[in-house]
Design a protein around this motif. Structure first.
Motif, PDB file in Angstrom:
ATOM      1  N   MET A  17      48.724  65.408 112.896  1.00  0.00           N
ATOM      2  CA  MET A  17      47.279  65.340 112.685  1.00  0.00           C
ATOM      3  C   MET A  17      46.987  64.220 111.691  1.00  0.00           C
ATOM      4  N   HIS A  18      46.014  63.348 112.021  1.00  0.00           N
ATOM      5  CA  HIS A  18      45.745  62.176 111.210  1.00  0.00           C
ATOM      6  C   HIS A  18      44.402  62.326 110.476  1.00  0.00           C
ATOM      7  N   TYR A  19      43.940  61.225 109.939  1.00  0.00           N
ATOM      8  CA  TYR A  19      42.618  61.164 109.300  1.00  0.00           C
ATOM      9  C   TYR A  19      42.499  62.155 108.140  1.00  0.00           C
ATOM     10  N   GLN A  20      43.486  62.135 107.262  1.00  0.00           N
ATOM     11  CA  GLN A  20      43.487  63.063 106.148  1.00  0.00           C
ATOM     12  C   GLN A  20      42.363  62.795 105.143  1.00  0.00           C
ATOM     13  N   ASP A  21      41.793  61.584 105.170  1.00  0.00           N
ATOM     14  CA  ASP A  21      40.703  61.263 104.243  1.00  0.00           C
ATOM     15  C   ASP A  21      39.336  61.557 104.832  1.00  0.00           C
ATOM     16  N   VAL A  22      39.299  62.133 106.041  1.00  0.00           N
ATOM     17  CA  VAL A  22      38.041  62.418 106.732  1.00  0.00           C
ATOM     18  C   VAL A  22      37.696  63.899 106.609  1.00  0.00           C
ATOM     19  N   TRP A  23      36.424  64.170 106.311  1.00  0.00           N
ATOM     20  CA  TRP A  23      35.920  65.544 106.287  1.00  0.00           C
ATOM     21  C   TRP A  23      34.759  65.674 107.255  1.00  0.00           C
ATOM     22  N   ILE A  24      34.817  66.692 108.106  1.00  0.00           N
ATOM     23  CA  ILE A  24      33.773  66.964 109.086  1.00  0.00           C
ATOM     24  C   ILE A  24      32.946  68.148 108.590  1.00  0.00           C
ATOM     25  N   GLY A  31      40.845  63.007  97.674  1.00  0.00           N
ATOM     26  CA  GLY A  31      41.138  62.055  98.747  1.00  0.00           C
ATOM     27  C   GLY A  31      40.054  61.883  99.780  1.00  0.00           C
ATOM     28  N   ALA A  32      38.961  62.648  99.684  1.00  0.00           N
ATOM     29  CA  ALA A  32      37.890  62.532 100.673  1.00  0.00           C
ATOM     30  C   ALA A  32      37.223  61.168 100.563  1.00  0.00           C
ATOM     31  N   ALA A  33      37.170  60.440 101.679  1.00  0.00           N
ATOM     32  CA  ALA A  33      36.600  59.086 101.673  1.00  0.00           C
ATOM     33  C   ALA A  33      35.623  58.847 102.814  1.00  0.00           C
ATOM     34  N   VAL A  34      35.763  59.596 103.903  1.00  0.00           N
ATOM     35  CA  VAL A  34      34.900  59.444 105.070  1.00  0.00           C
ATOM     36  C   VAL A  34      34.361  60.824 105.437  1.00  0.00           C
ATOM     37  N   PHE A  35      33.072  60.861 105.786  1.00  0.00           N
ATOM     38  CA  PHE A  35      32.407  62.136 106.032  1.00  0.00           C
ATOM     39  C   PHE A  35      31.626  62.051 107.342  1.00  0.00           C
ATOM     40  N   ALA A  36      31.553  63.169 108.050  1.00  0.00           N
ATOM     41  CA  ALA A  36      30.788  63.206 109.290  1.00  0.00           C
ATOM     42  C   ALA A  36      30.019  64.513 109.380  1.00  0.00           C
ATOM     43  N   THR A  37      28.803  64.451 109.926  1.00  0.00           N
ATOM     44  CA  THR A  37      28.060  65.666 110.253  1.00  0.00           C
ATOM     45  C   THR A  37      28.176  65.886 111.749  1.00  0.00           C
ATOM     46  N   PHE A  38      28.407  67.140 112.131  1.00  0.00           N
ATOM     47  CA  PHE A  38      28.772  67.476 113.515  1.00  0.00           C
ATOM     48  C   PHE A  38      28.117  68.803 113.865  1.00  0.00           C
ATOM     49  N   ASP A  39      27.357  68.856 114.952  1.00  0.00           N
ATOM     50  CA  ASP A  39      26.643  70.080 115.320  1.00  0.00           C
ATOM     51  C   ASP A  39      27.598  71.182 115.772  1.00  0.00           C
ATOM     52  N   ALA A  40      27.151  72.425 115.585  1.00  0.00           N
ATOM     53  CA  ALA A  40      27.992  73.592 115.849  1.00  0.00           C
ATOM     54  C   ALA A  40      27.890  74.109 117.271  1.00  0.00           C
ATOM     55  N   ASP A  41      26.964  73.569 118.072  1.00  0.00           N
ATOM     56  CA  ASP A  41      26.687  74.183 119.373  1.00  0.00           C
ATOM     57  C   ASP A  41      27.396  73.527 120.546  1.00  0.00           C
ATOM     58  N   GLY A  42      28.332  72.599 120.265  1.00  0.00           N
ATOM     59  CA  GLY A  42      29.106  71.995 121.340  1.00  0.00           C
ATOM     60  C   GLY A  42      28.491  70.756 121.960  1.00  0.00           C
ATOM     61  N   GLN A  43      27.424  70.218 121.364  1.00  0.00           N
ATOM     62  CA  GLN A  43      26.773  69.041 121.943  1.00  0.00           C
ATOM     63  C   GLN A  43      27.500  67.739 121.623  1.00  0.00           C
ATOM     64  N   HIS A  44      28.239  67.701 120.514  1.00  0.00           N
ATOM     65  CA  HIS A  44      28.866  66.453 120.088  1.00  0.00           C
ATOM     66  C   HIS A  44      30.298  66.339 120.583  1.00  0.00           C
ATOM     67  N   ARG A  45      30.795  65.087 120.627  1.00  0.00           N
ATOM     68  CA  ARG A  45      32.134  64.817 121.150  1.00  0.00           C
ATOM     69  C   ARG A  45      32.997  64.166 120.072  1.00  0.00           C
ATOM     70  N   VAL A  46      34.231  64.635 119.987  1.00  0.00           N
ATOM     71  CA  VAL A  46      35.159  64.116 118.984  1.00  0.00           C
ATOM     72  C   VAL A  46      35.423  62.629 119.202  1.00  0.00           C
ATOM     73  N   LYS A  47      35.507  62.209 120.458  1.00  0.00           N
ATOM     74  CA  LYS A  47      35.794  60.801 120.724  1.00  0.00           C
ATOM     75  C   LYS A  47      34.702  59.891 120.151  1.00  0.00           C
ATOM     76  N   ASP A  48      33.469  60.372 120.090  1.00  0.00           N
ATOM     77  CA  ASP A  48      32.395  59.583 119.489  1.00  0.00           C
ATOM     78  C   ASP A  48      32.581  59.468 117.984  1.00  0.00           C
ATOM     79  N   VAL A  49      33.038  60.545 117.356  1.00  0.00           N
ATOM     80  CA  VAL A  49      33.323  60.482 115.920  1.00  0.00           C
ATOM     81  C   VAL A  49      34.397  59.435 115.645  1.00  0.00           C
ATOM     82  N   LEU A  50      35.422  59.399 116.474  1.00  0.00           N
ATOM     83  CA  LEU A  50      36.501  58.417 116.299  1.00  0.00           C
ATOM     84  C   LEU A  50      35.970  56.994 116.393  1.00  0.00           C
TER      85      LEU A  50
END
Length: 229
Positions: free
Chosen positions: A1-8, A80-99
């Motif tokens: 698992m990568h992106y250890q500095d990313v928090w969703i 170590g948190a350096a990158v942050f993302a907001t992500f909806d809980a209802d399944g509308q968003h896609r992980v590939k878009d976050v990447l």
């Protein structure tokens, strides 16, 4: 698992039936997920915890803006948190878009990347009324126009620690999206849009939004773009 500095950051209210699957999908790529249970009356918190998220609970429902602020405060305090993302809980968003948005952010010329669902025409299954309201909100807001945004109310955002440390969302409900755009302008953060796909599932469509919420979005976009802080 990568992106250890990313928090969703995942704000959630009464999403017990889907939140476990959403968190599991996000955690297949990102180890660090914080779900803010915004006073849910079902098993949202337990399902999110079982799926591996950090869980913070509001004792009462405060609104999505407050939940996002709580989640960002939690995430930015983590080592170590350096990158942050907001992500909806209802399944509308896609992980590939976050990447893709993280890759755009790491280019170093922007502080925040905001998703747009209108880059290639309106999304499938989006109602005409919703499209008109969201596009009108972007046009009416002077802050959105200054930034050249086409989708100011997209809940998918990726940003750096400068933005995370400076965000102080005070509008608890859906109007927090307009406040975030205004804060970008006021703090001279560098912003860009990234095309994303929104999945309007039967579940998310069944939740819907009252017409009054759409009117409030339009009014708030107009007002926030004109009032000094």
């Amino acid at each position: 698992m990568h992106y250890q500095d990313v928090w969703i950051v995942v704000p959630a209210f009464n999403e017990a039936s889907v939140i476990g699957e959403v968190i599991a999908e996000v955690r297949s790529t990102f180890a660090n997920v914080v779900c803010v249970d915004d006073g849910s009356r079902d098993g949202t918190a337990a399902a999110a915890l079982k799926a591996g998220a950090h869980v913070v609970k509001h004792p009462v429902n405060l609104g999505q803006g407050a939940a996002i602020q709580t989640g960002i405060e939690y995430a930015r305090s983590r080592p170590g948190a350096a990158v942050f993302a907001t992500f909806d809980a209802d399944g509308q968003h896609r992980v590939k878009d976050v990447l893709a948005m993280i890759e755009r952010l790491r280019a170093g010329d922007v502080d925040i990347v905001i998703g747009t669902r209108f880059a290639q025409g309106p999304p499938a299954r989006m109602s005409l009324a919703k499209r008109v309201i969201l596009q009108a909100a972007a046009v009416l807001s002077s802050s959105s126009r200054k930034l050249g945004l086409t989708d100011a109310h997209n809940g998918l955002r990726v940003f750096n620690k400068t933005v995370a440390d400076g965000l102080n969302i005070t509008m608890n409900g859906m109007s927090h999206a307009s406040e975030i755009i205004a804060l970008i302008v006021e703090n001279h953060w560098r912003a860009a849009e990234e095309p994303v796909e929104i999945l309007y599932t039967d579940y998310s469509l069944s939740k819907g939004q009252p017409l009054l919420n759409g009117v409030n979005i339009l009014f708030d976009g107009f007002l926030r773009g004109r009032m000094p802080r």
